[in-house]
Design an enzyme around this catalytic site. Structure first.
Site, PDB file in Angstrom:
ATOM      1  N   CYS A 118      -1.259  94.392 -11.413  1.00  0.00           N
ATOM      2  CA  CYS A 118      -0.079  93.582 -11.048  1.00  0.00           C
ATOM      3  C   CYS A 118       0.562  92.900 -12.248  1.00  0.00           C
ATOM      4  CB  CYS A 118      -0.458  92.561  -9.993  1.00  0.00           C
ATOM      5  SG  CYS A 118      -1.052  93.352  -8.499  1.00  0.00           S
ATOM      6  N   HIS A 259       4.689  87.137 -10.022  1.00  0.00           N
ATOM      7  CA  HIS A 259       4.196  88.311  -9.294  1.00  0.00           C
ATOM      8  C   HIS A 259       4.095  87.939  -7.815  1.00  0.00           C
ATOM      9  CE1 HIS A 259       1.901  91.545  -7.792  1.00  0.00           C
ATOM     10  NE2 HIS A 259       0.778  90.848  -7.682  1.00  0.00           N
ATOM     11  N   ASN A 289       2.964  92.992  -1.473  1.00  0.00           N
ATOM     12  CA  ASN A 289       2.603  93.077  -2.888  1.00  0.00           C
ATOM     13  C   ASN A 289       2.782  94.524  -3.357  1.00  0.00           C
ATOM     14  OD1 ASN A 289       1.292  93.226  -5.344  1.00  0.00           O
ATOM     15  ND2 ASN A 289      -0.528  92.079  -4.678  1.00  0.00           N
TER      16      ASN A 289
HETATM   17  N1  ACO Z   1      -6.184  89.631  10.013  1.00  0.00           N
HETATM   18  C1  ACO Z   1      -6.984  88.764  10.652  1.00  0.00           C
HETATM   19  N2  ACO Z   1      -8.102  88.256  10.104  1.00  0.00           N
HETATM   20  C2  ACO Z   1      -8.399  88.656   8.842  1.00  0.00           C
HETATM   21  C3  ACO Z   1      -7.623  89.568   8.142  1.00  0.00           C
HETATM   22  C4  ACO Z   1      -6.462  90.052   8.764  1.00  0.00           C
HETATM   23  N3  ACO Z   1      -5.619  90.910   8.168  1.00  0.00           N
HETATM   24  N4  ACO Z   1      -8.172  89.762   6.925  1.00  0.00           N
HETATM   25  C5  ACO Z   1      -9.277  89.004   6.877  1.00  0.00           C
HETATM   26  N5  ACO Z   1      -9.432  88.341   8.052  1.00  0.00           N
HETATM   27  C6  ACO Z   1     -10.482  87.419   8.441  1.00  0.00           C
HETATM   28  C7  ACO Z   1     -11.757  87.591   7.671  1.00  0.00           C
HETATM   29  O1  ACO Z   1     -12.535  88.630   8.213  1.00  0.00           O
HETATM   30  C8  ACO Z   1     -12.382  86.249   7.813  1.00  0.00           C
HETATM   31  O2  ACO Z   1     -13.001  86.198   9.085  1.00  0.00           O
HETATM   32  P1  ACO Z   1     -14.384  85.413   9.289  1.00  0.00           P
HETATM   33  O3  ACO Z   1     -14.102  83.978   8.922  1.00  0.00           O
HETATM   34  O4  ACO Z   1     -14.681  85.627  10.735  1.00  0.00           O
HETATM   35  O5  ACO Z   1     -15.341  86.065   8.355  1.00  0.00           O
HETATM   36  C9  ACO Z   1     -11.198  85.289   7.847  1.00  0.00           C
HETATM   37  O6  ACO Z   1     -10.051  86.095   8.151  1.00  0.00           O
HETATM   38  C10 ACO Z   1     -10.960  84.595   6.534  1.00  0.00           C
HETATM   39  O7  ACO Z   1     -11.029  85.567   5.488  1.00  0.00           O
HETATM   40  P2  ACO Z   1     -10.792  85.184   4.020  1.00  0.00           P
HETATM   41  O8  ACO Z   1     -10.919  86.389   3.156  1.00  0.00           O
HETATM   42  O9  ACO Z   1     -11.649  84.001   3.695  1.00  0.00           O
HETATM   43  O10 ACO Z   1      -9.271  84.730   4.079  1.00  0.00           O
HETATM   44  P3  ACO Z   1      -8.449  83.964   3.004  1.00  0.00           P
HETATM   45  O11 ACO Z   1      -7.980  82.681   3.550  1.00  0.00           O
HETATM   46  O12 ACO Z   1      -9.112  83.951   1.665  1.00  0.00           O
HETATM   47  O13 ACO Z   1      -7.162  84.896   2.895  1.00  0.00           O
HETATM   48  C11 ACO Z   1      -6.289  86.586   1.434  1.00  0.00           C
HETATM   49  C12 ACO Z   1      -7.320  86.235   2.485  1.00  0.00           C
HETATM   50  C13 ACO Z   1      -4.913  86.463   2.045  1.00  0.00           C
HETATM   51  C14 ACO Z   1      -6.537  88.008   0.965  1.00  0.00           C
HETATM   52  C15 ACO Z   1      -6.394  85.584   0.244  1.00  0.00           C
HETATM   53  O14 ACO Z   1      -7.713  85.493  -0.199  1.00  0.00           O
HETATM   54  C16 ACO Z   1      -5.551  85.989  -0.901  1.00  0.00           C
HETATM   55  O15 ACO Z   1      -4.345  85.927  -0.824  1.00  0.00           O
HETATM   56  N6  ACO Z   1      -6.151  86.394  -2.038  1.00  0.00           N
HETATM   57  C17 ACO Z   1      -5.423  86.856  -3.167  1.00  0.00           C
HETATM   58  C18 ACO Z   1      -5.175  88.304  -2.965  1.00  0.00           C
HETATM   59  C19 ACO Z   1      -4.181  88.813  -3.894  1.00  0.00           C
HETATM   60  O16 ACO Z   1      -3.220  88.178  -4.214  1.00  0.00           O
HETATM   61  N7  ACO Z   1      -4.371  89.988  -4.369  1.00  0.00           N
HETATM   62  C20 ACO Z   1      -3.430  90.510  -5.265  1.00  0.00           C
HETATM   63  C21 ACO Z   1      -4.090  91.407  -6.105  1.00  0.00           C
HETATM   64  S1  ACO Z   1      -3.159  91.715  -7.535  1.00  0.00           S
HETATM   65  C22 ACO Z   1      -3.433  93.328  -7.969  1.00  0.00           C
HETATM   66  O17 ACO Z   1      -3.653  93.558  -9.129  1.00  0.00           O
HETATM   67  C23 ACO Z   1      -3.450  94.431  -6.960  1.00  0.00           C
END
Ligand code: ACO
Length: 332
Positions: A118, A259, A289
């Site tokens: 990214c 980004h 993204n």
């Molecule tokens: N729908 C519903 N529930 C979900 C989903 C979904 N799509 N995805 C995960 N959950 C659930 C999980 O299973 C978990 O359930 P549990 O509590 O029963 O175990 C709960 O939601 C919370 O999961 P977390 O992973 O803790 O959720 P979080 O609040 O951290 O949000 C997210 C997840 C949105 C991915 C966040 O961590 C984030 O934005 N991270 C950064 C990701 C990012 O920006 N990546 C870019 C990469 S850049 C590149 O180079 C490609």
């Protein structure tokens, strides 16, 4: 990286291309166990674009490129350098920039691709500017092009809701030193985090095999929360260092172009930089993204919607797998 006094650099054109097919959160509700409400609350994403089967990343990149060339008033033959940022290359090799070259007929260009996830676009902007400064190149076509739908596990709700396909392009041209608008770049990497955001299999470490397929190692894999924290810290540090090096303050910045991974990350970055949220450009709601393509797509929207004027400071800032991060400062 500061500007060489002998050669100025400026953006002469921007372009973008988003595939026609829209995949909404509502539609995803029918594919995995998720809800529109969860996706919007955690990420700000409402919908994303999905490329057609016959559109690899280079096809998206070529359309964005033609758009940018048109804006620059240049022909493909005028381009002497093409750099593509992508983590969804057409093939492992040859590099995707060669495919873009072929599609647009840029027969005079040197072509290569950069795999900085990214952060890819801020990397190729810095590399393109540095190469122009050598005096060897006059017009660099910088392309962020991603068909992330091809490396996403559509059964994994924790990743499939986050990403989309698209491409953006910028033409960076040499100019007189007094017309220079490219002020500073800061790039960084930390290879200690190679495992928190990656495609585990299909490369030379774990070559493609029936096991890779069975264990789904050919898909993007991410530790979301860890990425989140590192993203905010690295983007803030890169933005601060860049502003300090160029001797500008947060109040001088017209547009922070971060980004587009999710709105919570963007809000945290703007808050830590003590910048009003209205000055952070956000379009992740429409496209999700698109990795290396988010920044040039955002920049093109800003330009085409007349949101930037001569003299405005524009700060691009990104983080991504690697880890990699970086920032570019432009005075429009
Ligand atoms: N729908 C519903 N529930 C979900 C989903 C979904 N799509 N995805 C995960 N959950 C659930 C999980 O299973 C978990 O359930 P549990 O509590 O029963 O175990 C709960 O939601 C919370 O999961 P977390 O992973 O803790 O959720 P979080 O609040 O951290 O949000 C997210 C997840 C949105 C991915 C966040 O961590 C984030 O934005 N991270 C950064 C990701 C990012 O920006 N990546 C870019 C990469 S850049 C590149 O180079 C490609």
């Amino acid at each position: 990286m500061t500007n060489h006094e002998g050669i100025g650099i400026r953006i002469t054109g921007t372009g973008s291309y988003l595939p026609e097919k829209i995949l909404s959160n509502k539609e995803l509700e029918g594919m995995v166990d998720t809800t529109d409400e969860w996706i919007q609350t955690r990420t700000g994403i409402v919908e994303r674009r999905i490329a057609a089967d016959d559109q690899p990343s280079s096809a998206l990149g070529a359309l964005a490129s033609l758009n940018a060339l048109d804006a620059a008033g240049l022909t493909p033959e005028d381009i002497d350098l093409i750099i593509v940022a992508t983590i969804s290359p057409d093939k492992i090799f040859p590099n995707t920039a060669c495919f873009v070259q072929k599609r647009i007929g840029a027969s005079n260009a040197t072509c290569f691709s950069v795999e900085a996830a990214c952060s890819g676009f801020v990397y190729i902007m810095a590399i393109g500017a540095a190469l122009i400064r050598t005096g060897l190149y006059s017009h660099a076509l910088l392309v962020g092009a991603e068909k992330l739908s091809s490396i996403i596990n559509w059964n994994d709700r924790s990743t499939c809701v986050l990403f989309g396909d698209g491409a953006g392009a910028v033409v960076l041209s040499a100019c007189a030193p007094e017309d220079n608008t490219y002020l500073y770049s800061k790039l960084g990497s930390d290879g200690n985090y190679t495992d928190i955001l990656h495609v585990p299999g299909g490369g030379s470490a774990i070559p493609f095999s029936a096991d890779v397929l069975k264990n789904e190692l050919h898909y993007l894999n991410m530790s979301g929360q860890e990425v989140f924290k590192l993203a905010v810290n690295t983007m803030v540090a890169a933005a601060v260092e860049t502003m300090e090096a160029a001797n500008v303050t947060k109040d001088d910045i017209r547009w922070l172009v971060p980004h587009q991974a999710n709105t919570r990350i963007i809000h945290s970055v703007a808050k830590r930089l003590d910048m009003p949220l209205e000055r952070a450009y956000i379009n992740v709601d429409k496209y999700g993204n698109t990795s290396g393509a988010t920044i040039p797509i955002a920049l093109d929207e800003i330009v085409r919607n007349g949101l930037v004027s001569k003299g405005d400071y524009v700060l691009l800032v990104a983080f991504g797998g690697g880890l990699t991060w970086g920032a570019n400062l432009i005075r429009w």
